[in-house]
Motif scaffolding. Structure first.
Motif, PDB file in Angstrom:
ATOM      1  N   UNK A 103      20.527  43.790  57.471  1.00 41.56           N
ATOM      2  CA  UNK A 103      21.120  42.811  56.568  1.00 41.56           C
ATOM      3  C   UNK A 103      21.289  43.492  55.217  1.00 41.56           C
ATOM      4  N   UNK A 104      22.533  43.612  54.778  1.00 36.05           N
ATOM      5  CA  UNK A 104      22.829  44.194  53.471  1.00 36.05           C
ATOM      6  C   UNK A 104      22.979  43.062  52.464  1.00 36.05           C
ATOM      7  N   UNK A 105      22.149  43.091  51.445  1.00 28.92           N
ATOM      8  CA  UNK A 105      22.183  42.056  50.412  1.00 28.92           C
ATOM      9  C   UNK A 105      22.967  42.600  49.221  1.00 28.92           C
ATOM     10  N   UNK A 106      24.146  42.019  48.981  1.00 31.34           N
ATOM     11  CA  UNK A 106      25.050  42.495  47.930  1.00 31.34           C
ATOM     12  C   UNK A 106      24.623  41.900  46.600  1.00 31.34           C
ATOM     13  N   UNK A 107      24.170  42.743  45.688  1.00 22.80           N
ATOM     14  CA  UNK A 107      23.725  42.306  44.375  1.00 22.80           C
ATOM     15  C   UNK A 107      24.874  42.346  43.364  1.00 22.80           C
ATOM     16  N   UNK A 108      24.767  41.491  42.357  1.00 18.62           N
ATOM     17  CA  UNK A 108      25.682  41.528  41.202  1.00 18.62           C
ATOM     18  C   UNK A 108      27.141  41.321  41.610  1.00 18.62           C
ATOM     19  N   UNK A 109      27.356  40.512  42.624  1.00 20.74           N
ATOM     20  CA  UNK A 109      28.698  40.145  43.039  1.00 20.74           C
ATOM     21  C   UNK A 109      28.730  38.634  43.244  1.00 20.74           C
ATOM     22  N   UNK A 110      29.792  37.996  42.778  1.00 22.00           N
ATOM     23  CA  UNK A 110      29.917  36.553  42.967  1.00 22.00           C
ATOM     24  C   UNK A 110      30.083  36.238  44.444  1.00 22.00           C
ATOM     25  N   UNK A 111      29.401  35.223  44.972  1.00 24.10           N
ATOM     26  CA  UNK A 111      29.511  34.904  46.407  1.00 24.10           C
ATOM     27  C   UNK A 111      30.944  34.701  46.876  1.00 24.10           C
ATOM     28  N   UNK A 112      31.781  34.049  46.056  1.00 17.45           N
ATOM     29  CA  UNK A 112      33.171  33.837  46.469  1.00 17.45           C
ATOM     30  C   UNK A 112      33.959  35.138  46.511  1.00 17.45           C
ATOM     31  N   UNK A 113      33.514  36.144  45.782  1.00 14.07           N
ATOM     32  CA  UNK A 113      34.137  37.463  45.841  1.00 14.07           C
ATOM     33  C   UNK A 113      33.683  38.198  47.097  1.00 14.07           C
ATOM     34  N   UNK A 135      53.147  42.663  44.643  1.00 15.15           N
ATOM     35  CA  UNK A 135      53.012  41.392  43.931  1.00 15.15           C
ATOM     36  C   UNK A 135      51.599  40.864  43.814  1.00 15.15           C
ATOM     37  N   UNK A 136      50.603  41.728  43.839  1.00 14.85           N
ATOM     38  CA  UNK A 136      49.207  41.277  43.839  1.00 14.85           C
ATOM     39  C   UNK A 136      48.853  40.551  42.548  1.00 14.85           C
ATOM     40  N   UNK A 137      48.315  39.345  42.684  1.00 17.24           N
ATOM     41  CA  UNK A 137      47.779  38.629  41.536  1.00 17.24           C
ATOM     42  C   UNK A 137      46.414  39.189  41.171  1.00 17.24           C
ATOM     43  N   UNK A 138      46.054  39.055  39.910  1.00 15.49           N
ATOM     44  CA  UNK A 138      44.743  39.505  39.467  1.00 15.49           C
ATOM     45  C   UNK A 138      43.656  38.507  39.805  1.00 15.49           C
ATOM     46  N   UNK A 139      42.412  38.899  39.578  1.00 13.96           N
ATOM     47  CA  UNK A 139      41.274  38.008  39.780  1.00 13.96           C
ATOM     48  C   UNK A 139      40.239  38.262  38.690  1.00 13.96           C
ATOM     49  N   UNK A 140      39.356  37.299  38.513  1.00 16.20           N
ATOM     50  CA  UNK A 140      38.341  37.361  37.462  1.00 16.20           C
ATOM     51  C   UNK A 140      36.978  37.044  38.055  1.00 16.20           C
ATOM     52  N   UNK A 141      35.990  37.849  37.678  1.00 18.37           N
ATOM     53  CA  UNK A 141      34.626  37.642  38.162  1.00 18.37           C
ATOM     54  C   UNK A 141      33.668  37.609  36.979  1.00 18.37           C
ATOM     55  N   UNK A 142      32.762  36.641  36.974  1.00 21.33           N
ATOM     56  CA  UNK A 142      31.684  36.572  35.986  1.00 21.33           C
ATOM     57  C   UNK A 142      30.376  36.558  36.749  1.00 21.33           C
ATOM     58  N   UNK A 143      29.758  37.741  36.856  1.00 26.44           N
ATOM     59  CA  UNK A 143      28.552  37.838  37.685  1.00 26.44           C
ATOM     60  C   UNK A 143      27.359  37.146  37.048  1.00 26.44           C
ATOM     61  N   UNK A 144      27.382  36.936  35.730  1.00 30.58           N
ATOM     62  CA  UNK A 144      26.233  36.291  35.080  1.00 30.58           C
ATOM     63  C   UNK A 144      26.082  34.843  35.511  1.00 30.58           C
ATOM     64  N   UNK A 145      27.206  34.190  35.858  1.00 26.19           N
ATOM     65  CA  UNK A 145      27.128  32.807  36.340  1.00 26.19           C
ATOM     66  C   UNK A 145      27.605  32.693  37.786  1.00 26.19           C
TER      67      UNK A 145
END
Length: 394
Positions: free
Chosen positions: A82-92, A247-257
């Motif tokens: 089981x790899x636990x991904x740290x510092x990444x938003x779950x939806x990402x 045509x890739x749209x951008x995305x935004x991640x805030x790992x603190x929240x």
């Protein structure tokens, strides 16, 4: 694979810094994988001034560079990982098809993130029993096809290669064929000097199964030297175009929240030119899609991303679009919101059309030599990369 019943065994926490897989023999190993930023200068080079403080962040990088070594885990007798991904938003993290550059390792492994990841780490540190279910079916010896076609030129001894891939995880990762079809219609509507070779290569997301070295297009190139190599009786490829991720749209991640969302503006383009002369051809023709970053880059000291890489390795001057938002390799259902800006896609396809016309009119020598990566530059970049990765594992 575990089958529908899964496997039940104790959870054992394995340190990411120096994984001692033997400690999890007969158990399910739990290992943390940080999601990190990497200096842009280690991944791409610039034709202009270098902004040394810029970083790039993408799950492809952290999963590939820091993900668990499943072959070593299996050899040590680990039952699952089981790899636990740290510092990444779950939806990402959701649905990421990563890492996609490895072969089948014959050991069940899953990724978790966010609160679920924290629960798994806590359970592993206390040695709790768990059941891991990864039910799947293998289809060995499955064949898939690379589709390619030629629009003959009046001087067929020279070719221009147009490359994309025919497999992907979502509407951005797999949309290069739309640009290819538009250029094919353009090609057959008028005479052209060089022959245009259109290649929709298979296996982009199963590279180890189709290629011994390099991206999947390498296999097609090795099978068809008569279309590009320029030896006796063979046509010579004077230039290439690789089209991916239109045509890739951008995305935004805030790992603190732990938040992650899609933007309404295009992602800054990752657009390669592999010689100074190709850069100078591209620069005045490439349309502004409103992404806020129109730099045309050179391959980095370590890697050239995407299916343009085989052209670069064979010293074929080329331009390659391989824009990489964080969701690029994430599985997305057809009924979810689109990740494509159609206006940006149209501008990019029109830019490729104009480039194809310009390439056809350009004298062979005017494409210039493909940029070379020196041994020192490679060594220096790899050393810096190793130091960053080692620090991230603490």
């Amino acid at each position: 694979m575990t089958g529908p019943q899964g496997i039940s065994a104790p959870l054992v926490y394995v340190s990411a810094r120096r994984p001692k897989w033997s400690a999890a023999k007969g158990a399910i190993a739990v290992i943390e994988v940080p999601h990190i930023d990497l200096p842009r200068k280690l991944l791409v080079s610039e034709w202009g001034p270098i902004a040394t403080d810029e970083t790039l962040r993408n799950p492809v990088l952290s999963a590939t560079l820091l993900g668990p070594k499943l072959d070593k885990a299996r050899k040590a007798g680990v039952l699952g990982v089981i790899a636990v991904w740290r510092d990444i938003a779950p939806d990402n993290a959701l649905g990421q098809y990563l890492p996609f550059t490895q072969p089948y390792h014959d050991i069940p492994a899953v990724w978790v993130a966010g609160d679920e990841g924290a629960k798994v780490v806590a359970a592993a540190r206390s040695g709790q029993l768990a059941t891991l279910v990864l039910d799947a079916t293998l289809h060995p010896d499955t064949r898939t096809d690379t589709v390619w076609a030629v629009s003959p030129g009046t001087s067929p001894e020279e070719t221009i290669l147009l490359i994309t891939h025919s497999d992907g995880t979502n509407g951005v990762e797999e949309n290069g064929h739309l640009g290819m079809l538009a250029l094919a219609r353009h090609a057959v509507a008028q005479p052209h000097r060089r022959s245009y070779v259109f290649v929709l290569t298979t296996g982009h997301l199963r590279i180890p199964a189709v290629s011994k070295h390099g991206q999947a297009t390498s296999t097609w190139l090795e099978a068809h030297p008569e279309m590009w190599k320029g030896e006796a009786g063979q046509a010579r490829a004077v230039a290439g175009i690789a089209i991916e991720h239109l045509g890739a749209l951008g995305d935004t991640e805030n790992t603190s929240i732990g938040s992650y969302s899609l933007e309404t503006t295009p992602e800054p383009e990752l657009l390669y030119a592999t010689s100074r002369e190709v850069h100078d051809i591209v620069a005045p023709l490439w349309r502004d899609i409103g992404a806020g970053d129109r730099r045309i880059v050179a391959p980095g000291p370590v890697i050239h991303f995407g299916e343009g890489e085989p052209l670069f390795e064979r010293k074929i001057p080329a331009v390659a679009l391989v824009t990489a938002p964080q969701y690029l390799l994430a599985l997305r259902d057809a009924d979810t919101i689109t990740h494509v800006d159609l206006d940006a896609m149209v501008k990019q396809v029109e830019s490729f059309r104009d480039l194809l016309d310009a390439f056809d009119a350009t004298d062979t020598a005017a494409f210039g030599p493909v940029v070379s990566r020196s041994v020192f530059a490679k060594f220096s970049a790899l050393l810096q990369l190793m130091q960053i990765l080692s620090k991230a594992k603490k």
